[in-house]
Design an enzyme around this catalytic site. Structure first.
Site, PDB file in Angstrom:
ATOM      1  N   GLU A  36       0.873  -1.187   0.116  1.00  0.00           N
ATOM      2  CA  GLU A  36       0.019   0.071  -0.364  1.00  0.00           C
ATOM      3  C   GLU A  36       1.109   1.351  -0.005  1.00  0.00           C
ATOM      4  O   GLU A  36       1.654   1.581   1.261  1.00  0.00           O
ATOM      5  CB  GLU A  36      -1.064  -0.077   1.150  1.00  0.00           C
ATOM      6  CG  GLU A  36      -2.167   1.254   0.991  1.00  0.00           C
ATOM      7  CD  GLU A  36      -2.776   1.855   2.486  1.00  0.00           C
ATOM      8  OE1 GLU A  36      -3.428   2.504   2.814  1.00  0.00           O
ATOM      9  OE2 GLU A  36      -2.285   0.777   3.181  1.00  0.00           O
ATOM     10  N   ARG A 262       6.802 -12.759   9.284  1.00  0.00           N
ATOM     11  CA  ARG A 262       7.348 -11.217   9.180  1.00  0.00           C
ATOM     12  C   ARG A 262       8.976 -10.725  10.006  1.00  0.00           C
ATOM     13  O   ARG A 262       9.066 -12.318  10.828  1.00  0.00           O
ATOM     14  CB  ARG A 262       6.177 -10.349   9.524  1.00  0.00           C
ATOM     15  CG  ARG A 262       6.170 -10.123  11.304  1.00  0.00           C
ATOM     16  CD  ARG A 262       5.060  -8.890  12.014  1.00  0.00           C
ATOM     17  NE  ARG A 262       5.908  -7.665  10.910  1.00  0.00           N
ATOM     18  CZ  ARG A 262       4.766  -6.332  11.486  1.00  0.00           C
ATOM     19  NH1 ARG A 262       4.609  -6.989  11.634  1.00  0.00           N
ATOM     20  NH2 ARG A 262       5.381  -5.362  10.599  1.00  0.00           N
ATOM     21  N   LYS A 272       4.281   1.551  10.280  1.00  0.00           N
ATOM     22  CA  LYS A 272       4.048   2.346   8.884  1.00  0.00           C
ATOM     23  C   LYS A 272       3.483   3.344   9.613  1.00  0.00           C
ATOM     24  O   LYS A 272       4.546   4.809   9.996  1.00  0.00           O
ATOM     25  CB  LYS A 272       3.611   2.218   7.849  1.00  0.00           C
ATOM     26  CG  LYS A 272       4.116   1.379   6.783  1.00  0.00           C
ATOM     27  CD  LYS A 272       3.389   1.435   5.625  1.00  0.00           C
ATOM     28  CE  LYS A 272       4.226   0.768   4.826  1.00  0.00           C
ATOM     29  NZ  LYS A 272       2.908   0.935   2.864  1.00  0.00           N
TER      30      LYS A 272
END
Length: 554
Positions: A36, A262, A272
């Site tokens: 994104e 992850r 983020k």
């Protein structure tokens, strides 16, 4: 796409791909990297990039770069361009396969209408807070919205009016009608569309309703013919919803989702939201600050794409969450730069040294190799004269036991040059040593027959007359603890994460350093010419990593 990488170590995803190709389930595998564009990519994304592009490369398939740009409020063209640059820097290309979820908005809208017609989606008037309160808990079922009983005709009319811009932000949403009593909260009538009267960085002003990520993602995979939709473990609970949409829509292709652990890196944050807060609050100079774990940040610091790819191979791909120590990443960088970085001399905290018996005004050029094991890197000419600079820490008047540098009455070798002996010092009015005085042995020039008389230490130096004055930034870890979490996470920022030293003296060859040229400053560490602030003839250097793990015993 890069074709120079060796075959990666086997992992469960590679095994799945191999089996799918052998069985004929897929003739060609198609993966995707779907960020994104609401921030810069970080080192965690590098793992996903290497995994998705690497699988496609190694098995003769292709990997798409797709921007899942479903939230125009948080997305910017700057982020899109930085993502492209980061992926390319890591060594991967997507060719013609760059896509945007926003390119599929019309198809997604038509499919949403088909769910409404099937009675599997409805327009809801509840506010966001009310939707959360109706959803229930992990142990209690949710409660149905009063809007859930609307007819397909009513919902279709309202949804079309939402698209036409008749309603303000937050007035209505489109929800999937699934099961408010499902043990999986993601299946309790999730929101598919919300109203946002905001311009889109890629689609412009065409839309005022936008699909949610969970709705757009799987259908985008299907449109593109993705065979293996690889994501991190936090999406495992979303997988039933991913499959529900595929089951209930006339998609042209049926992708399969697979999850992996992850990357959690110590002494850093990977959110983020938190990275954006550091930027906005001025705790760092920007997304590409060399202390940031962003790909653009570590690039500016001097990390190499080869080191990052090797690091991702080293940590592997699994399904169990774990923390990777920052020292493993730093060691990957050391190993890579140890092989490729030319050795040069730089004095970060200069102390003047005068050789009393060296002829005044005389200069000689010493030829010194760039790398002791890499003759292919060649050599450079380093001027030597009567006045030099040495590192202030390389001289002590009263040295401790085992001190192997310069002190009164002792001899050391100047790297690539001569043996010198300290004869005295000069002081300023406060008693601080300003100059070290020495004599040299002219028969001990490095490289000449019979010159290698043994002494206890070797130090680096630069010619005071010819040295380049430069700014050097000594970067360290951004946080003081391995896991900077909790509400007070910003209080754990390392106040010593950067030291700017502005009066460093470098050997003359470094005046020609280009942005992103990397070197080993002998006995100091690995450094990189800053890609933003360096100018021709006036380089600025960032410390990439020390020669050893300085945090090992902390």
């Amino acid at each position: 796409m890069s074709t120079t990488e060796p075959a990666h170590v086997t992992n469960f995803l590679r095994t799945i791909v191999e089996d799918d190709l052998k069985s004929g389930k897929h003739r060609t595998i198609v993966t995707r990297f779907p960020p994104e564009p609401n921030g810069y990519l970080h080192i965690g994304h590098a793992k996903s990039i290497c995994l998705n592009f690497g699988l496609a490369r190694d098995f003769g398939g292709r990997c798409h770069l797709r921007f899942d740009d479903t939230n125009p409020v948080k997305e910017e063209t700057e982020y899109i361009e930085s993502i492209k640059e980061s992926v390319r820097w890591l060594g991967f290309e997507w060719g013609e396969h760059c896509y945007y979820a926003s390119d599929y908005f019309e198809q997604l809208y038509q499919w949403a209408e088909s769910l409404i017609i099937q009675g599997k989606a409805y327009v809801d008037d509840l506010t966001a807070d009310e939707i959360r309160s109706y959803r229930g808990t992990l142990t209690e079922p949710g409660k149905e919205s009063p809007s859930r009983s609307r007819t397909a005709e009513e919902n279709l009319d309202l949804f079309r009016r939402m698209r036409a811009g008749e309603f303000p932000d937050g007035a209505k949403v489109l929800r999937a009608r699934i099961d408010m009593a499902s043990p999986n909260i993601n299946l309790r009538d999730p929101v598919m569309y919300r109203i946002l009267h905001a311009p889109h960085p890629h689609a412009g002003d065409k839309w005022c309703i936008y699909p949610m990520y969970d709705y757009a993602h799987g259908q985008s995979d299907a449109i593109e013919g993705i065979t293996h939709s690889i994501c991190t473990l936090e999406f495992e609970d979303h997988k039933p919803l991913y499959e529900w949409f595929l089951d209930n829509l006339p998609v042209p292709n049926r992708p399969r989702q697979y999850e992996f652990a992850r990357l959690n890196l110590t002494y850093a944050v990977m959110s983020k939201r938190k990275l954006l807060q550091l930027v906005k609050d001025g705790d760092v100079t920007g997304w590409d600050d060399p202390r940031m774990p962003t790909i653009m940040g570590i690039r500016r610091r001097g990390f190499t794409p080869e080191a990052i790819r090797n690091f991702c191979d080293t940590i592997g791909v699994g399904r169990s969450d774990s923390w990777i120590d920052m020292s493993i990443l730093e060691e990957s960088v050391r190993q890579d730069l140890n092989e490729r970085a030319p050795r040069v001399m730089a004095v970060l905290r200069p102390l003047r040294l005068v050789i009393e018996n060296y002829p005044e005004g005389a200069t000689e050029d010493l030829t010194i190799a760039y790398h002791p094991q890499r003759p292919d890197l060649g050599s450079r000419s380093v001027p030597f004269g009567r006045e030099l600079f040495i590192e202030r820490d390389d001289f002590m008047e009263v040295p401790p036991k085992g001190f192997k540098r310069l002190s009164p009455g002792e001899e050391i070798r100047l790297r690539g040059a001569y043996i010198v002996k300290c004869t005295g010092v000069e002081r300023d009015g406060e008693g601080n040593v300003t100059t070290v005085r020495c004599t040299y042995d002219p028969e001990t020039r490095s490289g000449l027959p019979g010159s290698e008389r043994k002494v206890k230490g070797v130090i680096h130096w630069v010619s005071a007359t010819h040295a380049v004055t430069a700014e050097v930034r000594l970067y360290d870890r951004l946080f003081t603890v391995p896991n900077p979490s909790g509400d007070d996470w910003k209080e754990l920022l390392n106040p010593l994460s950067v030291e700017i030293v502005r009066d460093c003296r470098l050997e003359p060859s470094l005046a020609l350093a280009r942005p992103e040229d990397r070197f080993q400053f002998e006995r100091q560490g690995y450094f990189c010419a800053d890609r933003v602030d360096s100018q021709p003839g006036a380089p600025v250097f960032n410390r990439t990593v020390t020669l050893r793990d300085s945090w090992a015993k902390k």
